[in-house]
Design a protein around this motif. Structure first.
Motif, mmCIF file in Angstrom:
data_model
loop_
_atom_site.group_PDB
_atom_site.id
_atom_site.type_symbol
_atom_site.label_atom_id
_atom_site.label_comp_id
_atom_site.label_asym_id
_atom_site.label_seq_id
_atom_site.Cartn_x
_atom_site.Cartn_y
_atom_site.Cartn_z
ATOM 1 N N MET A 127 0.898 -1.060 0.167
ATOM 2 C CA MET A 127 -0.022 0.023 -0.016
ATOM 3 C C MET A 127 0.897 1.347 -0.072
ATOM 4 O O MET A 127 1.909 1.322 0.744
ATOM 5 C CB MET A 127 -0.806 0.050 1.340
ATOM 6 C CG MET A 127 -1.497 -1.409 1.719
ATOM 7 S SD MET A 127 -2.926 -1.604 0.546
ATOM 8 C CE MET A 127 -4.049 -0.557 1.156
ATOM 9 N N CYS A 128 0.386 2.449 -0.404
ATOM 10 C CA CYS A 128 1.072 3.614 -0.367
ATOM 11 C C CYS A 128 0.633 4.391 0.816
ATOM 12 O O CYS A 128 -0.602 4.480 0.980
ATOM 13 C CB CYS A 128 0.615 4.503 -1.879
ATOM 14 S SG CYS A 128 1.261 6.140 -1.650
ATOM 15 N N ARG A 129 1.635 4.884 1.478
ATOM 16 C CA ARG A 129 1.480 5.592 2.828
ATOM 17 C C ARG A 129 0.635 7.059 2.533
ATOM 18 O O ARG A 129 0.095 7.194 3.247
ATOM 19 C CB ARG A 129 2.843 5.788 3.258
ATOM 20 C CG ARG A 129 3.430 4.641 4.164
ATOM 21 C CD ARG A 129 4.530 5.001 5.322
ATOM 22 N NE ARG A 129 5.325 3.804 5.532
ATOM 23 C CZ ARG A 129 4.695 3.105 6.590
ATOM 24 N NH1 ARG A 129 3.530 3.391 7.044
ATOM 25 N NH2 ARG A 129 5.383 1.977 6.846
ATOM 26 N N LYS A 130 1.016 7.613 1.211
ATOM 27 C CA LYS A 130 0.164 8.841 0.988
ATOM 28 C C LYS A 130 -1.313 8.760 0.548
ATOM 29 O O LYS A 130 -2.119 9.581 0.626
ATOM 30 C CB LYS A 130 1.019 9.362 -0.213
ATOM 31 C CG LYS A 130 2.579 10.224 0.121
ATOM 32 C CD LYS A 130 3.020 10.775 -0.864
ATOM 33 C CE LYS A 130 4.161 11.547 -0.548
ATOM 34 N NZ LYS A 130 4.998 12.180 -1.675
ATOM 35 N N ASP A 131 -1.503 7.371 -0.269
ATOM 36 C CA ASP A 131 -2.900 7.185 -0.730
ATOM 37 C C ASP A 131 -3.182 5.850 -0.830
ATOM 38 O O ASP A 131 -2.621 5.101 -1.662
ATOM 39 C CB ASP A 131 -3.055 8.022 -2.138
ATOM 40 C CG ASP A 131 -4.429 7.911 -2.461
ATOM 41 O OD1 ASP A 131 -5.243 7.081 -1.981
ATOM 42 O OD2 ASP A 131 -4.796 8.771 -3.588
ATOM 43 N N SER A 132 -3.974 5.240 0.203
ATOM 44 C CA SER A 132 -4.271 3.778 0.294
ATOM 45 C C SER A 132 -5.043 3.448 -0.806
ATOM 46 O O SER A 132 -5.099 2.128 -1.012
ATOM 47 C CB SER A 132 -5.102 3.608 1.731
ATOM 48 O OG SER A 132 -6.165 4.280 1.532
ATOM 49 N N SER A 133 -5.380 4.414 -1.823
ATOM 50 C CA SER A 133 -6.066 3.689 -2.819
ATOM 51 C C SER A 133 -4.937 3.122 -3.851
ATOM 52 O O SER A 133 -5.322 2.645 -4.884
ATOM 53 C CB SER A 133 -7.128 4.587 -3.606
ATOM 54 O OG SER A 133 -6.354 5.829 -4.096
ATOM 55 N N HIS A 134 -3.916 3.671 -3.671
ATOM 56 C CA HIS A 134 -2.802 3.113 -4.558
ATOM 57 C C HIS A 134 -2.141 2.017 -4.238
ATOM 58 O O HIS A 134 -1.587 1.689 -3.141
ATOM 59 C CB HIS A 134 -1.730 4.037 -4.807
ATOM 60 C CG HIS A 134 -2.001 5.654 -5.193
ATOM 61 N ND1 HIS A 134 -1.391 6.709 -4.992
ATOM 62 C CD2 HIS A 134 -3.204 6.042 -5.644
ATOM 63 C CE1 HIS A 134 -1.930 7.785 -5.465
ATOM 64 N NE2 HIS A 134 -3.098 7.164 -6.235
ATOM 65 N N CYS A 138 5.763 4.227 -4.716
ATOM 66 C CA CYS A 138 4.632 4.193 -5.611
ATOM 67 C C CYS A 138 4.623 5.134 -7.131
ATOM 68 O O CYS A 138 5.074 5.973 -7.036
ATOM 69 C CB CYS A 138 3.461 5.187 -4.687
ATOM 70 S SG CYS A 138 1.877 5.246 -5.656
ATOM 71 N N CYS A 167 2.161 8.487 -7.002
ATOM 72 C CA CYS A 167 2.500 9.707 -6.462
ATOM 73 C C CYS A 167 3.909 9.727 -5.773
ATOM 74 O O CYS A 167 4.494 10.757 -4.998
ATOM 75 C CB CYS A 167 1.542 10.256 -5.258
ATOM 76 S SG CYS A 167 1.517 8.828 -3.821
ATOM 77 N N GLY A 210 5.112 8.077 -3.130
ATOM 78 C CA GLY A 210 4.971 7.727 -1.771
ATOM 79 C C GLY A 210 5.512 6.454 -1.336
ATOM 80 O O GLY A 210 5.665 5.603 -2.445
#
Length: 219
Positions: free
Chosen positions: A129-136, A151, A154, A156
């Motif tokens: 998972m991406c720490r900046k955006d969990s949808s990534h 990521c 972004c 992340g």
């Protein structure tokens, strides 16, 4: 058509439920959505569930059953629904039968998504998972990022959730085998279970499922 979707964690139930519900023009009713809706709306059942969750306790079956019953009695579910995550054990399966029987209804099928245990572990433990955006969301095997740990979208940092560790996945599988798997035999005794392989591309699994379900004329 009234369908229950079962399968181990990592079988792709949420993804398949969304596609199947759309193809069949019936609402997708998931346990997670039931809890979120009842808690956010502050319903009596939602308040009860939140009390148990805040105390770190499991929400009792009767609360989950109550939420499912209320949802199934809403207008959009009058001609069918697809249940995802409910029933989770024998007590809930028996309660569901009683709820439907009271209205002179019954299930049309129980769709069992079959996935080898090693594949389940590979699918879940490989998620990042991406720490900046969990949808990534990426996967070390099936959808790796261009640069390891970064990521693509972004930039992340990618990380493995604690819930996705191999040890946690195997514990979740143990719970599935002991609590949820027995409902498959329960429904087999009623001649309702349709088992399909959940391996392959999402569209292939959906097509397989649609072909295995009873036709609307039979249901």
């Amino acid at each position: 058509m009234r369908i229950v979707l079962v399968g181990p964690p990592g079988a792709g139930k949420g993804t398949q439920a969304a596609y199947l519900a759309k193809n069949l023009a019936i609402p997708h009713i998931s346990t997670g959505d039931l809890f979120r809706a009842n808690i956010s709306q502050g319903t009596p059942l939602g308040q009860k569930a939140q009390e148990y969750m805040r105390a770190g306790q499991l929400v009792p079956d009767e609360v989950t059953i109550g939420m499912a019953k209320d949802r199934m009695q809403q207008a959009d579910a009058a001609h069918g629904f697809l249940l995802d995550g409910f029933p989770r054990n024998l007590a809930q399966a028996e309660a569901l039968d009683e709820i439907l029987k009271a209205d002179g209804l019954g299930l049309d099928a129980v769709l069992d998504l079959e996935v080898p245990e090693d594949e389940v572990v590979k699918r879940i433990a490989g998620r990042r998972m991406c720490r900046k955006d969990s949808s990534h969301i990426f996967h070390v095997i099936y959808n790796p990022p261009a640069a390891e740990g970064v990521c693509d979208v972004c930039g992340g940092e990618l990380y493995q959730r604690e819930d996705d560790s191999e040890e946690t996945v195997r514990k979740r599988l143990e719970v599935y085998h002991s609590e949820t798997e027995p409902i498959i035999d329960y429904y087999k005794a009623q001649g309702l279970v349709v088992t399909i392989s959940a391996l392959g591309k999402v569209a292939e699994v959906t097509q397989r499922a649609m072909g295995a379900l009873p036709s609307r004329e039979d249901a």
